[in-house]
Design a protein around this motif. Structure first.
Motif, PDB file in Angstrom:
ATOM      1  N   UNK A 174       1.519   6.410  54.363  1.00 20.64           N
ATOM      2  CA  UNK A 174       1.883   5.404  53.352  1.00 20.64           C
ATOM      3  C   UNK A 174       3.137   5.831  52.600  1.00 20.64           C
ATOM      4  N   UNK A 175       3.194   7.081  52.178  1.00 18.73           N
ATOM      5  CA  UNK A 175       4.343   7.559  51.409  1.00 18.73           C
ATOM      6  C   UNK A 175       5.611   7.591  52.243  1.00 18.73           C
ATOM      7  N   UNK A 176       5.508   8.012  53.499  1.00 16.61           N
ATOM      8  CA  UNK A 176       6.685   8.060  54.361  1.00 16.61           C
ATOM      9  C   UNK A 176       7.243   6.660  54.605  1.00 16.61           C
ATOM     10  N   UNK A 177       6.360   5.708  54.853  1.00 23.65           N
ATOM     11  CA  UNK A 177       6.804   4.322  55.053  1.00 23.65           C
ATOM     12  C   UNK A 177       7.405   3.769  53.767  1.00 23.65           C
ATOM     13  N   UNK A 178       6.811   4.111  52.637  1.00 23.15           N
ATOM     14  CA  UNK A 178       7.328   3.648  51.352  1.00 23.15           C
ATOM     15  C   UNK A 178       8.760   4.111  51.131  1.00 23.15           C
ATOM     16  N   UNK A 179       9.015   5.393  51.344  1.00 24.50           N
ATOM     17  CA  UNK A 179      10.367   5.911  51.133  1.00 24.50           C
ATOM     18  C   UNK A 179      11.354   5.346  52.157  1.00 24.50           C
ATOM     19  N   UNK A 180      10.885   5.158  53.376  1.00 27.79           N
ATOM     20  CA  UNK A 180      11.758   4.586  54.398  1.00 27.79           C
ATOM     21  C   UNK A 180      12.161   3.163  54.050  1.00 27.79           C
ATOM     22  N   UNK A 181      11.230   2.405  53.496  1.00 28.43           N
ATOM     23  CA  UNK A 181      11.482   0.988  53.223  1.00 28.43           C
ATOM     24  C   UNK A 181      12.112   0.722  51.865  1.00 28.43           C
ATOM     25  N   UNK A 182      12.367   1.758  51.085  1.00 26.20           N
ATOM     26  CA  UNK A 182      13.006   1.568  49.777  1.00 26.20           C
ATOM     27  C   UNK A 182      14.385   0.911  49.893  1.00 26.20           C
ATOM     28  N   UNK A 183      15.003   1.039  51.070  1.00 25.43           N
ATOM     29  CA  UNK A 183      16.334   0.454  51.253  1.00 25.43           C
ATOM     30  C   UNK A 183      16.323  -1.057  51.086  1.00 25.43           C
ATOM     31  N   UNK A 184      15.158  -1.676  51.285  1.00 23.26           N
ATOM     32  CA  UNK A 184      15.097  -3.130  51.163  1.00 23.26           C
ATOM     33  C   UNK A 184      15.327  -3.594  49.728  1.00 23.26           C
ATOM     34  N   UNK A 185      15.068  -2.716  48.773  1.00 20.35           N
ATOM     35  CA  UNK A 185      15.364  -3.068  47.382  1.00 20.35           C
ATOM     36  C   UNK A 185      16.862  -3.264  47.198  1.00 20.35           C
ATOM     37  N   UNK A 186      17.659  -2.417  47.858  1.00 18.00           N
ATOM     38  CA  UNK A 186      19.114  -2.541  47.779  1.00 18.00           C
ATOM     39  C   UNK A 186      19.598  -3.763  48.553  1.00 18.00           C
ATOM     40  N   UNK A 187      19.029  -3.980  49.729  1.00 27.12           N
ATOM     41  CA  UNK A 187      19.428  -5.144  50.525  1.00 27.12           C
ATOM     42  C   UNK A 187      19.097  -6.438  49.785  1.00 27.12           C
ATOM     43  N   UNK A 188      17.903  -6.485  49.218  1.00 24.68           N
ATOM     44  CA  UNK A 188      17.498  -7.687  48.492  1.00 24.68           C
ATOM     45  C   UNK A 188      18.362  -7.949  47.273  1.00 24.68           C
ATOM     46  N   UNK A 189      18.763  -6.892  46.587  1.00 26.14           N
ATOM     47  CA  UNK A 189      19.588  -7.080  45.390  1.00 26.14           C
ATOM     48  C   UNK A 189      20.951  -7.659  45.743  1.00 26.14           C
ATOM     49  N   UNK A 190      21.472  -7.310  46.929  1.00 25.47           N
ATOM     50  CA  UNK A 190      22.775  -7.851  47.324  1.00 25.47           C
ATOM     51  C   UNK A 190      22.687  -9.328  47.711  1.00 25.47           C
ATOM     52  N   UNK A 191      21.481  -9.783  48.046  1.00 25.08           N
ATOM     53  CA  UNK A 191      21.288 -11.205  48.362  1.00 25.08           C
ATOM     54  C   UNK A 191      20.912 -12.028  47.139  1.00 25.08           C
ATOM     55  N   UNK A 192      20.531 -11.364  46.061  1.00 29.54           N
ATOM     56  CA  UNK A 192      20.014 -12.068  44.887  1.00 29.54           C
ATOM     57  C   UNK A 192      21.020 -13.054  44.304  1.00 29.54           C
ATOM     58  N   UNK A 193      22.295 -12.772  44.465  1.00 30.33           N
ATOM     59  CA  UNK A 193      23.344 -13.671  43.959  1.00 30.33           C
ATOM     60  C   UNK A 193      23.204 -15.071  44.533  1.00 30.33           C
ATOM     61  N   UNK A 194      22.740 -15.165  45.787  1.00 24.16           N
ATOM     62  CA  UNK A 194      22.643 -16.459  46.460  1.00 24.16           C
ATOM     63  C   UNK A 194      21.320 -17.165  46.174  1.00 24.16           C
ATOM     64  N   UNK A 195      20.405 -16.523  45.442  1.00 22.46           N
ATOM     65  CA  UNK A 195      19.075 -17.085  45.215  1.00 22.46           C
ATOM     66  C   UNK A 195      18.751 -17.242  43.730  1.00 22.46           C
TER      67      UNK A 195
END
Length: 245
Positions: free
Chosen positions: A74-95
């Motif tokens: 669970x922890x390894x997957x959590x840290x691996x997927x943290x990048x989606x927070x950055x990806x999502x923030x870059x799309x937030x302007x359009x939403x």
């Protein structure tokens, strides 16, 4: 709420079709490996829908193959997927005008590849809408899930050495690291993370050492980069450019 006309469907389908086709070989391989570590069709489908990430699913297979603990996975997957927070923030302007319900549904079906497709279209096509972007997400999610299900189905009749997963996972993360290699700091932190991972795993005799190495190396990289930024210095590039004569 999510209705699209025929033209919009065609545009979304055309945009995501190359991505869906690229998922076939990778998804088949992932599904086969999941079957080898005990996943059924139901569990493979559930994992693909809830954890829409090839990297995370290959990581799960690798950790299960070495009998890692549930908490470590669970922890390894959590840290691996943290990048989606950055990806999502870059799309937030359009939403900005969308409600939280739509954002939750969109975020759950976003991954690296459909993010790239949508970001490119939002940046270059004024007619690209949130509904088209959601269709890109859903169609790519269905393509990935279908590919992993087929892989799990074929895995029951095709003999595959589970040791292959370690090679596939290592190759994939080396590729991901090289694609993000922009300066010497990232190179040094990457090497430091690898050395710490080996050290902690040997000391702790547990895959939890990988988590400690990741967190520690990330913190070191963060503080070094912040000090460079505060000092007004530019991080040296990973490869020095040779001046043209």
């Amino acid at each position: 709420m999510f209705m699209l006309n025929q033209t919009s469907w065609k545009q979304a389908f055309t945009a995501v079709l190359p991505l869906c086709l690229s998922y076939l070989p990778v998804g088949l391989a992932c599904g086969m490996l999941l079957q080898k570590v005990g996943f059924t069709l139901f569990l493979t489908g559930l994992l693909s829908l809830l954890v829409f990430s090839g990297g995370a699913q290959f990581l799960i297979v690798s950790l299960l193959a070495v009998h890692a603990s549930f908490s470590s996975i669970i922890l390894m997957v959590f840290f691996l997927e943290l990048r989606y927070a950055l990806l999502g923030s870059s799309l937030s302007y359009f939403f900005k005008q969308e409600n939280r319900g739509f954002l939750a549904i969109f975020s759950q079906s976003m991954n690296d590849e459909n993010y790239a497709v949508n970001y490119l279209h939002f940046s270059t096509d004024v007619s690209w809408t949130h509904r088209k972007a959601l269709m890109v997400n859903w169609l790519s999610l269905l393509a990935w899930t279908g590919s992993t299900l087929l892989g799990t189905l074929f895995g029951s009749v095709i003999a595959i050495d589970t040791e292959l997963v370690h090679f596939a996972l290592t190759a994939m993360f080396i590729f991901m690291f090289m694609m993000q290699l922009k300066n010497r700091l990232l190179l040094m932190i990457g090497l430091l993370s690898g050395l710490l991972a080996v050290l902690f795993v040997l000391l702790l005799k547990n895959t939890f050492g990988l988590i400690l190495a990741t967190v520690l190396a990330s913190l070191i990289g963060y503080f070094v980069e912040r000090n460079f930024t505060e000092a007004g210095k530019k991080l040296p590039a990973a490869k020095e450019e040779v001046p043209h004569e």
